[in-house]
Design a protein around this motif. Structure first.
Motif, PDB file in Angstrom:
ATOM      1  N   LEU A   1       1.120  -1.351   0.549  1.00 49.07           N
ATOM      2  CA  LEU A   1      -0.334   0.480   0.003  1.00 49.07           C
ATOM      3  C   LEU A   1       0.696   1.209   0.140  1.00 49.07           C
ATOM      4  O   LEU A   1       0.419   2.493  -0.563  1.00 49.07           O
ATOM      5  CB  LEU A   1      -1.101  -0.437   1.105  1.00 49.07           C
ATOM      6  N   VAL A   2       2.032   1.526   0.456  1.00 46.94           N
ATOM      7  CA  VAL A   2       3.031   2.195   0.956  1.00 46.94           C
ATOM      8  C   VAL A   2       3.846   2.356  -0.426  1.00 46.94           C
ATOM      9  O   VAL A   2       3.252   3.567  -0.710  1.00 46.94           O
ATOM     10  CB  VAL A   2       3.951   1.919   2.054  1.00 46.94           C
ATOM     11  N   LEU A   3       4.365   1.497  -0.532  1.00 48.31           N
ATOM     12  CA  LEU A   3       3.936   1.405  -2.386  1.00 48.31           C
ATOM     13  C   LEU A   3       3.899   2.421  -3.731  1.00 48.31           C
ATOM     14  O   LEU A   3       4.019   3.126  -3.854  1.00 48.31           O
ATOM     15  CB  LEU A   3       5.045   0.499  -2.869  1.00 48.31           C
ATOM     16  N   GLY A   4       2.489   1.885  -3.449  1.00 45.79           N
ATOM     17  CA  GLY A   4       1.679   2.590  -4.366  1.00 45.79           C
ATOM     18  C   GLY A   4       1.658   3.999  -4.103  1.00 45.79           C
ATOM     19  O   GLY A   4       1.407   5.239  -4.921  1.00 45.79           O
ATOM     20  N   ALA A   5       0.767   3.908  -2.802  1.00 47.17           N
ATOM     21  CA  ALA A   5       0.948   5.364  -2.397  1.00 47.17           C
ATOM     22  C   ALA A   5       1.863   6.596  -1.854  1.00 47.17           C
ATOM     23  O   ALA A   5       1.734   7.800  -2.581  1.00 47.17           O
ATOM     24  CB  ALA A   5       0.620   5.892  -0.622  1.00 47.17           C
ATOM     25  N   LEU A   6       3.241   6.563  -2.168  1.00 46.36           N
ATOM     26  CA  LEU A   6       4.522   7.514  -2.201  1.00 46.36           C
ATOM     27  C   LEU A   6       4.111   8.510  -3.367  1.00 46.36           C
ATOM     28  O   LEU A   6       4.100   9.123  -3.507  1.00 46.36           O
ATOM     29  CB  LEU A   6       5.662   6.304  -2.793  1.00 46.36           C
ATOM     30  N   PRO A   7       3.938   7.678  -5.005  1.00 43.58           N
ATOM     31  CA  PRO A   7       4.047   8.980  -5.733  1.00 43.58           C
ATOM     32  C   PRO A   7       2.891   9.171  -6.179  1.00 43.58           C
ATOM     33  O   PRO A   7       3.168  10.324  -6.175  1.00 43.58           O
ATOM     34  CB  PRO A   7       4.270   7.944  -7.223  1.00 43.58           C
ATOM     35  N   ALA A   8       1.488   8.865  -5.465  1.00 38.77           N
ATOM     36  CA  ALA A   8       0.245   9.284  -5.659  1.00 38.77           C
ATOM     37  C   ALA A   8       0.455  10.635  -4.853  1.00 38.77           C
ATOM     38  O   ALA A   8      -0.724  11.199  -5.493  1.00 38.77           O
ATOM     39  CB  ALA A   8      -0.152   8.207  -5.974  1.00 38.77           C
ATOM     40  N   ILE A   9       0.528  10.605  -3.568  1.00 40.07           N
ATOM     41  CA  ILE A   9       0.153  11.553  -2.910  1.00 40.07           C
ATOM     42  C   ILE A   9       0.902  13.370  -3.067  1.00 40.07           C
ATOM     43  O   ILE A   9      -0.165  13.839  -2.883  1.00 40.07           O
ATOM     44  CB  ILE A   9       0.960  11.367  -1.630  1.00 40.07           C
ATOM     45  N   PRO A  10       2.023  13.311  -3.441  1.00 44.53           N
ATOM     46  CA  PRO A  10       2.107  14.898  -3.608  1.00 44.53           C
ATOM     47  C   PRO A  10       1.466  15.618  -5.057  1.00 44.53           C
ATOM     48  O   PRO A  10       1.168  16.103  -4.957  1.00 44.53           O
ATOM     49  CB  PRO A  10       3.743  14.292  -4.500  1.00 44.53           C
ATOM     50  N   LEU A  11       1.007  14.418  -6.214  1.00 39.05           N
ATOM     51  CA  LEU A  11       0.532  15.020  -7.125  1.00 39.05           C
ATOM     52  C   LEU A  11      -1.372  15.452  -6.622  1.00 39.05           C
ATOM     53  O   LEU A  11      -1.723  16.418  -6.929  1.00 39.05           O
ATOM     54  CB  LEU A  11      -0.387  13.716  -8.289  1.00 39.05           C
ATOM     55  N   GLY A  12      -1.595  14.926  -5.675  1.00 38.22           N
ATOM     56  CA  GLY A  12      -2.820  14.735  -4.884  1.00 38.22           C
ATOM     57  C   GLY A  12      -2.964  16.106  -4.056  1.00 38.22           C
ATOM     58  O   GLY A  12      -3.672  17.419  -3.875  1.00 38.22           O
ATOM     59  N   ALA A  13      -1.859  16.592  -3.283  1.00 34.52           N
ATOM     60  CA  ALA A  13      -1.335  17.897  -2.808  1.00 34.52           C
ATOM     61  C   ALA A  13      -1.486  19.328  -3.974  1.00 34.52           C
ATOM     62  O   ALA A  13      -2.199  19.985  -3.368  1.00 34.52           O
ATOM     63  CB  ALA A  13      -0.119  18.336  -2.108  1.00 34.52           C
ATOM     64  N   TRP A  14      -0.822  18.849  -5.106  1.00 39.42           N
ATOM     65  CA  TRP A  14      -0.864  19.449  -5.426  1.00 39.42           C
ATOM     66  C   TRP A  14      -2.451  19.837  -6.013  1.00 39.42           C
ATOM     67  O   TRP A  14      -3.021  21.109  -6.683  1.00 39.42           O
ATOM     68  CB  TRP A  14      -0.001  19.471  -7.415  1.00 39.42           C
ATOM     69  N   LEU A  15      -2.602  19.417  -6.692  1.00 36.73           N
ATOM     70  CA  LEU A  15      -4.647  19.487  -7.294  1.00 36.73           C
ATOM     71  C   LEU A  15      -5.044  19.897  -6.436  1.00 36.73           C
ATOM     72  O   LEU A  15      -5.849  20.993  -6.235  1.00 36.73           O
ATOM     73  CB  LEU A  15      -5.456  17.919  -7.725  1.00 36.73           C
ATOM     74  N   LEU A  16      -5.065  19.937  -4.958  1.00 37.40           N
ATOM     75  CA  LEU A  16      -6.047  20.632  -3.576  1.00 37.40           C
ATOM     76  C   LEU A  16      -5.581  21.992  -3.930  1.00 37.40           C
ATOM     77  O   LEU A  16      -6.637  22.699  -3.486  1.00 37.40           O
ATOM     78  CB  LEU A  16      -5.186  20.129  -2.371  1.00 37.40           C
ATOM     79  N   SER A  17      -4.501  22.877  -4.233  1.00 36.80           N
ATOM     80  CA  SER A  17      -4.014  23.219  -4.012  1.00 36.80           C
ATOM     81  C   SER A  17      -4.358  24.410  -5.152  1.00 36.80           C
ATOM     82  O   SER A  17      -3.973  25.160  -4.859  1.00 36.80           O
ATOM     83  CB  SER A  17      -2.259  24.000  -4.046  1.00 36.80           C
ATOM     84  N   SER A  18      -5.185  23.247  -6.275  1.00 40.71           N
ATOM     85  CA  SER A  18      -5.107  24.011  -7.494  1.00 40.71           C
ATOM     86  C   SER A  18      -6.190  24.603  -7.985  1.00 40.71           C
ATOM     87  O   SER A  18      -7.060  25.107  -8.509  1.00 40.71           O
ATOM     88  CB  SER A  18      -4.452  23.294  -8.785  1.00 40.71           C
ATOM     89  N   LEU A  19      -6.971  23.444  -7.666  1.00 42.04           N
ATOM     90  CA  LEU A  19      -9.278  23.022  -7.945  1.00 42.04           C
ATOM     91  C   LEU A  19      -9.708  24.203  -7.051  1.00 42.04           C
ATOM     92  O   LEU A  19      -9.886  24.338  -5.695  1.00 42.04           O
ATOM     93  CB  LEU A  19      -9.238  22.192  -7.593  1.00 42.04           C
ATOM     94  N   ASP A  20     -10.808  24.885  -7.245  1.00 38.15           N
ATOM     95  CA  ASP A  20     -11.542  26.230  -6.730  1.00 38.15           C
ATOM     96  C   ASP A  20     -12.286  25.158  -5.818  1.00 38.15           C
ATOM     97  O   ASP A  20     -12.836  23.594  -5.296  1.00 38.15           O
ATOM     98  CB  ASP A  20     -12.683  26.328  -7.444  1.00 38.15           C
TER      99      ASP A  20
END
Length: 258
Positions: free
Chosen positions: A90-109
């Motif tokens: 689970l950790v192996l899969g999550a590591l690369p995806a978390i920064p992408l999600g945080a970037w979207l949170l900072s960008s979307l309305d």
């Protein structure tokens, strides 16, 4: 005087008025009890309910900080039941995806985020409610894929729960394993999401102060949930949680569309 009074009130209430604080406190109490009882569900309930009255970007980092506190307190008591192999993938899969999600949170309305939260929660609830079951424990590809989905949701919405909960609720593994593994993985994903949100300046000084005010309330609620574990019927708790999340998801979708 009016300006001074408004400024004083803004400092005292940390930018939220009394109704918002009441809604957030109520959500934290309910979510804390569920978190203590099941091992998951805190960000899911807090973010879904409070995003109806405030922008998701305001509550997601607070829910994240409070969930980390709960995870740190709970992990030592359940570590012997953790599915270590499952957590690793689970950790192996999550590591690369978390920064992408945080970037979207900072960008979307806010409305886009509210709609996404409502749809995601509703889909997860419907799948869980239908009682989907696997014959054998999940393998490496499914665990890694679930970790990726959970990591993305952790960075975007502070709620990695739905994919992991769905995976373990539908597996033949014991309930104790589900609870312990969820606690361990969510603590990791929360810490990684915290680092990503700090990088994207989502977590501010005000966020920390709000989380600090809410922390004792959440601690008491989690302790209450831990006390219920082994006493209350898990089926009834699960059913009540699904009904609550369904209502919140429908309201969130309706509000974002209307």
């Amino acid at each position: 005087m009016t300006g001074l009074s408004a400024g004083f009130q803004d400092v005292v209430f940390l930018g939220w008025d009394a109704p918002i604080w009441a809604a957030v406190v109520a959500a934290c109490i309910v979510a804390g009890v569920v978190r203590g009882f099941t091992g998951f569900g805190f960000p899911l309930i807090v973010v879904t309910s409070t995003s109806l009255v405030i922008a998701p970007v305001e509550i997601v980092p607070i829910a994240l900080l409070l969930d980390i506190l709960a995870g740190v307190r709970m992990l030592p008591s359940v570590r012997q039941d953790v599915d270590r192999r499952g957590v690793s993938f689970l950790v192996l899969g999550a590591l690369p995806a978390i920064p992408l999600g945080a970037w979207l949170l900072s960008s979307l309305d806010a409305e886009t985020m509210r709609l996404a939260i409502g749809v995601m929660v509703l889909i997860a609830v419907l799948i869980i409610a239908r009682g989907f079951q696997m014959v054998r424990p999940p393998g490496r590809p499914l665990l890694t894929g679930t970790g990726m989905a959970a990591g993305f949701l952790s960075g975007t919405m502070g709620m990695p729960g739905p994919p992991v909960i769905l995976l373990y609720l539908s597996s033949p593994l014991p309930v104790a394993t589900l609870r312990a593994t969820s606690i361990a993985f969510f603590l990791f994903s929360d810490l990684a999401a915290l680092a990503a949100m700090l990088w994207f300046d989502i977590i501010t000084e005000t966020v920390f102060w709000r989380a600090l005010v809410l922390a004792p309330i959440v601690e008491v609620a989690v302790l209450g949930g831990r006390h219920l574990y082994g006493i209350a019927d898990p089926t009834h708790v699960k059913r009540a949680a699904l009904v609550l999340l369904t209502v919140l998801a429908v309201v969130a979708i309706a509000k974002s569309l209307l």
